[in-house]
Scaffold this motif. Structure first.
Motif, short mmCIF file in Angstrom:
data_model
loop_
_atom_site.label_atom_id
_atom_site.label_comp_id
_atom_site.label_asym_id
_atom_site.label_seq_id
_atom_site.Cartn_x
_atom_site.Cartn_y
_atom_site.Cartn_z
N GLU A 181 -65.20 55.16 48.47
CA GLU A 181 -65.16 53.99 49.44
C GLU A 181 -66.16 52.83 48.94
O GLU A 181 -67.08 52.97 48.18
CB GLU A 181 -65.75 54.37 50.98
CG GLU A 181 -64.89 55.40 51.79
CD GLU A 181 -65.49 55.35 53.32
OE1 GLU A 181 -66.43 54.96 53.60
OE2 GLU A 181 -64.95 56.13 53.86
N ALA A 182 -65.43 51.68 49.20
CA ALA A 182 -66.26 50.46 48.62
C ALA A 182 -66.28 49.55 49.66
O ALA A 182 -65.28 49.40 50.38
CB ALA A 182 -65.81 50.03 47.35
N HIS A 183 -67.60 48.85 49.81
CA HIS A 183 -67.47 47.94 51.08
C HIS A 183 -67.83 46.53 50.30
O HIS A 183 -68.86 46.30 50.10
CB HIS A 183 -68.82 48.28 52.31
CG HIS A 183 -68.54 49.76 52.27
ND1 HIS A 183 -67.86 50.10 53.52
CD2 HIS A 183 -69.00 50.87 52.00
CE1 HIS A 183 -67.93 51.26 53.69
NE2 HIS A 183 -68.48 51.87 52.79
N ASN A 184 -67.14 45.61 50.54
CA ASN A 184 -67.28 44.24 50.46
C ASN A 184 -68.11 43.46 51.35
O ASN A 184 -68.16 43.55 52.53
CB ASN A 184 -65.96 43.41 50.16
CG ASN A 184 -65.16 43.86 49.15
OD1 ASN A 184 -63.95 44.34 49.19
ND2 ASN A 184 -65.56 43.38 48.02
N PHE A 185 -68.83 42.36 50.92
CA PHE A 185 -69.75 41.62 51.66
C PHE A 185 -70.10 40.47 50.97
O PHE A 185 -69.91 40.24 49.77
CB PHE A 185 -70.94 42.52 52.24
CG PHE A 185 -72.01 42.73 51.28
CD1 PHE A 185 -73.22 41.88 50.90
CD2 PHE A 185 -71.68 43.99 50.31
CE1 PHE A 185 -74.11 42.27 50.00
CE2 PHE A 185 -72.76 44.16 49.14
CZ PHE A 185 -73.76 43.29 49.25
N GLU A 186 -70.50 39.43 51.89
CA GLU A 186 -70.70 38.08 51.07
C GLU A 186 -72.27 37.82 51.25
O GLU A 186 -72.57 37.53 52.33
CB GLU A 186 -70.08 36.80 51.74
CG GLU A 186 -68.60 36.92 51.66
CD GLU A 186 -67.81 35.82 52.28
OE1 GLU A 186 -68.69 34.64 52.95
OE2 GLU A 186 -66.39 35.66 52.56
N PRO A 187 -72.78 38.06 50.10
CA PRO A 187 -74.31 37.91 50.27
C PRO A 187 -74.67 36.54 50.38
O PRO A 187 -75.92 36.27 50.99
CB PRO A 187 -74.83 38.23 48.82
CG PRO A 187 -73.71 38.07 47.99
CD PRO A 187 -72.30 38.34 48.54
N GLN A 188 -74.14 35.52 50.16
CA GLN A 188 -74.20 34.08 50.50
C GLN A 188 -72.96 33.37 50.24
O GLN A 188 -72.05 33.71 49.59
CB GLN A 188 -75.21 33.39 49.75
CG GLN A 188 -75.18 33.30 48.37
CD GLN A 188 -76.44 32.97 47.64
OE1 GLN A 188 -77.50 33.21 47.82
NE2 GLN A 188 -76.34 31.68 46.63
N ALA A 193 -69.56 40.34 46.86
CA ALA A 193 -70.21 41.59 46.43
C ALA A 193 -69.53 42.86 47.09
O ALA A 193 -68.76 42.79 48.13
CB ALA A 193 -71.49 41.36 46.93
N SER A 194 -69.82 44.11 46.36
CA SER A 194 -69.38 45.36 46.96
C SER A 194 -70.22 46.18 46.60
O SER A 194 -70.98 46.04 45.59
CB SER A 194 -68.00 45.88 46.20
OG SER A 194 -67.59 46.78 46.59
N VAL A 195 -70.69 47.27 47.62
CA VAL A 195 -71.28 48.59 47.17
C VAL A 195 -70.57 49.67 47.54
O VAL A 195 -69.85 49.70 48.50
CB VAL A 195 -72.62 48.25 48.26
CG1 VAL A 195 -72.32 48.31 49.71
CG2 VAL A 195 -73.61 49.44 47.90
N SER A 196 -70.78 50.67 46.75
CA SER A 196 -70.24 51.92 46.78
C SER A 196 -71.25 53.12 46.60
O SER A 196 -72.25 52.85 45.87
CB SER A 196 -68.91 52.00 45.80
OG SER A 196 -68.36 53.21 45.81
N ALA A 197 -70.95 54.43 46.81
CA ALA A 197 -71.82 55.36 46.67
C ALA A 197 -70.87 56.71 46.80
O ALA A 197 -69.70 56.97 47.10
CB ALA A 197 -72.89 55.58 47.65
N LEU A 198 -71.26 57.73 46.07
CA LEU A 198 -70.95 58.88 45.84
C LEU A 198 -70.64 59.79 47.34
O LEU A 198 -69.65 60.20 47.54
CB LEU A 198 -71.42 60.09 44.95
CG LEU A 198 -71.08 60.04 43.54
CD1 LEU A 198 -71.24 58.55 42.92
CD2 LEU A 198 -71.82 61.08 42.64
N SER A 199 -71.68 59.68 48.09
CA SER A 199 -71.63 59.95 49.63
C SER A 199 -71.25 58.95 50.51
O SER A 199 -71.66 58.00 50.11
CB SER A 199 -72.72 60.67 49.81
OG SER A 199 -73.05 61.90 48.96
N PRO A 200 -70.61 59.29 51.56
CA PRO A 200 -70.45 57.65 52.51
C PRO A 200 -71.81 57.06 52.90
O PRO A 200 -72.79 57.46 52.98
CB PRO A 200 -69.75 58.49 53.73
CG PRO A 200 -69.24 59.63 53.45
CD PRO A 200 -70.27 60.43 52.15
#
Length: 215
Positions: A181-188, A193-200
């Motif tokens: 899973e990858a989660h997009n967001f707008e830092p400004q 931006a996007s953040v992802s990890a091996l576990s949810p």
């Protein structure tokens, strides 16, 4: 001031200012960090790299309860950093572009984060052809340029955050990457931006957004 407690399943994202005033912090860099800075072409790139690494060290030291200079790093095959000393289950990843940086910190969950300004790039469609799967290409191919770049950078940062979480290269696209899973967001405004990890990761409402106080 110490950061808030970091528990398993938490996600802390630090917003970094890499502009001139970032030079007010002085944790020393390691010899390998200094060598990496010297390899960069422009003075601006060198400055921002150095400031980003110093801010990263200062933040991680607060979690580790040690001095910034005491931290040593190990690097994966594609250069992903991990804390070598002091021993810890803290996981992190850093990204920066221009004067903006982001540092993601978790506990026991390898994480990747990516950041890009949403701007027109002449080679964006060529990049898309090289790295995205057919379903994404079919969607992007339907878009005129005025509507193309925002979704392009959503997909690009999502891909980058996934491969940084695993620690592979952008052309080592595999099922293990696309399954994350990858989660997009707008830092400004104007940035993706996007953040992802091996576990949810936790839902966005439970992310902890933090700013390094340099005052």
């Amino acid at each position: 001031m110490p950061p808030p407690p970091l528990h398993g399943g938490d996600l802390h994202i630090w917003k970094l200012d890499l502009s001139e005033h970032g030079n007010t912090i002085h944790p020393p860099l390691s010899s390998d960090e200094t060598r990496r800075a010297e390899k960069l072409r422009s003075e601006d790139q060198k400055k921002r790299f150095v400031v980003a690494r110093k801010e990263m060290r200062q933040i991680l030291a607060a979690y580790l309860e040690c001095k910034p200079a005491d931290i040593s790093f190990a690097y994966g095959k594609k250069g992903k950093p991990a804390i070598k000393f002091p021993e810890s289950d803290i996981q992190f990843n850093i990204t920066h572009s221009g004067d903006l940086g982001l540092l993601a910190v978790t506990r026991g969950n390898p994480v990747g984060i990516d950041l890009e300004p949403v701007v027109q790039r002449k080679n964006a469609r060529h990049i898309a052809q090289r790295v995205f799967d057919q379903a994404v290409l079919d969607e992007l191919d339907q878009l005129e340029d005025e509507h193309f770049f925002s979704p392009f950078f959503q997909y690009w940062t999502s891909l980058e955050s996934r491969i940084k979480a695993i620690g592979v290269g952008v052309f080592d696209y595999a099922s293990s990457v696309s399954a994350l899973e990858a989660h997009n967001f707008e830092p400004q405004s104007g940035w993706m931006a996007s953040v992802s990890a091996l576990s949810p990761l936790p839902e966005k409402t439970k992310w902890v957004m933090l700013y390094l106080d340099l005052s």
